[in-house]
Design an enzyme around this catalytic site. Structure first.
Site, PDB file in Angstrom:
ATOM      1  N   CYS A  45       0.844  -1.198   0.000  1.00 23.33           N
ATOM      2  CA  CYS A  45       0.000   0.000   0.000  1.00 23.33           C
ATOM      3  C   CYS A  45       0.881   1.250   0.000  1.00 23.33           C
ATOM      4  O   CYS A  45       2.006   1.236   0.491  1.00 23.33           O
ATOM      5  CB  CYS A  45      -0.897  -0.010   1.238  1.00 23.33           C
ATOM      6  N   ASP A  47       0.446   3.715   1.791  1.00 30.48           N
ATOM      7  CA  ASP A  47       0.416   4.265   3.146  1.00 30.48           C
ATOM      8  C   ASP A  47       1.832   4.586   3.658  1.00 30.48           C
ATOM      9  O   ASP A  47       2.731   3.745   3.577  1.00 30.48           O
ATOM     10  CB  ASP A  47      -0.257   3.236   4.080  1.00 30.48           C
ATOM     11  N   ARG A  49       2.982   4.665   6.468  1.00 33.24           N
ATOM     12  CA  ARG A  49       3.428   3.891   7.630  1.00 33.24           C
ATOM     13  C   ARG A  49       3.961   2.510   7.268  1.00 33.24           C
ATOM     14  O   ARG A  49       4.360   1.747   8.142  1.00 33.24           O
ATOM     15  CB  ARG A  49       2.266   3.763   8.632  1.00 33.24           C
ATOM     16  N   HIS A 101      -2.166  -4.252   5.105  1.00 33.85           N
ATOM     17  CA  HIS A 101      -1.822  -3.781   6.453  1.00 33.85           C
ATOM     18  C   HIS A 101      -3.056  -3.408   7.264  1.00 33.85           C
ATOM     19  O   HIS A 101      -4.136  -3.189   6.714  1.00 33.85           O
ATOM     20  CB  HIS A 101      -0.853  -2.588   6.364  1.00 33.85           C
ATOM     21  N   CYS A 104      -5.889   0.225   7.198  1.00 42.13           N
ATOM     22  CA  CYS A 104      -5.766   0.697   5.810  1.00 42.13           C
ATOM     23  C   CYS A 104      -6.951   1.604   5.462  1.00 42.13           C
ATOM     24  O   CYS A 104      -8.111   1.197   5.558  1.00 42.13           O
ATOM     25  CB  CYS A 104      -5.705  -0.485   4.840  1.00 42.13           C
TER      26      CYS A 104
HETATM   27 ZN   LIG Z   1      -3.424   1.040   3.036  1.00 36.21          ZN
END
Ligand SMILES: [Zn+2]
Length: 230
Positions: A45, A47, A49, A101, A104
């Site tokens: 992803c 993302d 993080r 993850h 999300c």
């Molecule tokens: Zn995500």
């Protein structure tokens, strides 16, 4: 910190990092500049993080990467198809890792019943399809966070199926034993859980070692992956 400040900080942080790496090993960057031979293709992803090389404890040169919102693998997405083809056919990676993850935002949006807007609803359609295919199971999970995690797992399962049906992946599995893994990163613990998907399956007691040039990742039974820096 203002937007300008954040960027200035990032640039000075880069200079400090490059200086540190060079001090640690003067041959690191010159060697890196001669070419890449990563063992792992990571699909994850976008993302912030879940920065793959960092969370794997690996180094530049170790992981070839494709990331998009909610780590969606669509057979008609030319972007991901090009990355998979280059990694599998030309770089000859040994492992393809699809990682979802916890927490999300894409999964949360797909579980919601309102439009996100713009192109995002179109992008999230495959995830909505997964949601609808498992609507009853998902509805039984009361906690919204846990429901999101379950959808993230189901999304990885669906993505691994698409990857396993990709012809360059199929050929590499037959010809040279390419391994496809489905995993989930837990943001709250920093740990990666093996979902036992793909042709790698859940690994045995001794674990499976995925080596980078500067670190290695050990998949162990029980679904926990541990990282060792070499
Ligand atoms: Zn995500």
């Amino acid at each position: 910190m203002g937007a300008e400040d954040a960027f200035s900080y990032a640039l000075s942080s880069n200079a400090a990092w490059a200086g540190y790496k060079n001090h640690q090993n003067p041959a690191f960057f010159p060697k890196l500049a001669t070419g890449q031979s990563p063992s792992i293709l990571w699909i994850g992803c976008s993302d912030s993080r879940v920065p793959e090389t960092t969370v794997l404890g690996l180094q530049p040169g170790d992981v070839f990467v494709h990331r998009n919102i909610a780590n969606i693998v669509s057979p008609t997405d030319i972007n991901i198809s090009a990355v998979v083809e280059y990694a599998v056919v030309y770089l000859k990676v040994k492992h393809v890792v699809l990682c979802g993850h916890t927490s999300c935002g894409g999964a949360a949006a797909a579980l919601g019943d309102s439009r996100v807007g713009g192109v995002l609803d179109t992008w999230l359609t495959p995830l909505k399809t997964v949601r609808h295919a498992h609507e009853a199971d998902l509805k039984n999970i009361e906690d919204a966070g846990k429901r999101g995690v379950r959808l993230a797992e189901l999304n990885v399962e669906a993505g691994v199926k698409v990857l396993m049906s990709n012809y360059v992946v199929e050929e590499a599995i037959k010809e040279r034993g390419l391994k496809v893994h489905g995993v989930l990163f837990d943001i709250a613990t920093g740990k990666i859980r093996d979902l036992g998907l793909g042709n790698a399956g859940m690994v045995g007691e001794d674990g499976e070692i995925v080596k980078g040039h500067h670190g290695m990742l050990v998949f162990k039974e029980g679904g926990v992956a541990a990282m060792t820096v070499q």
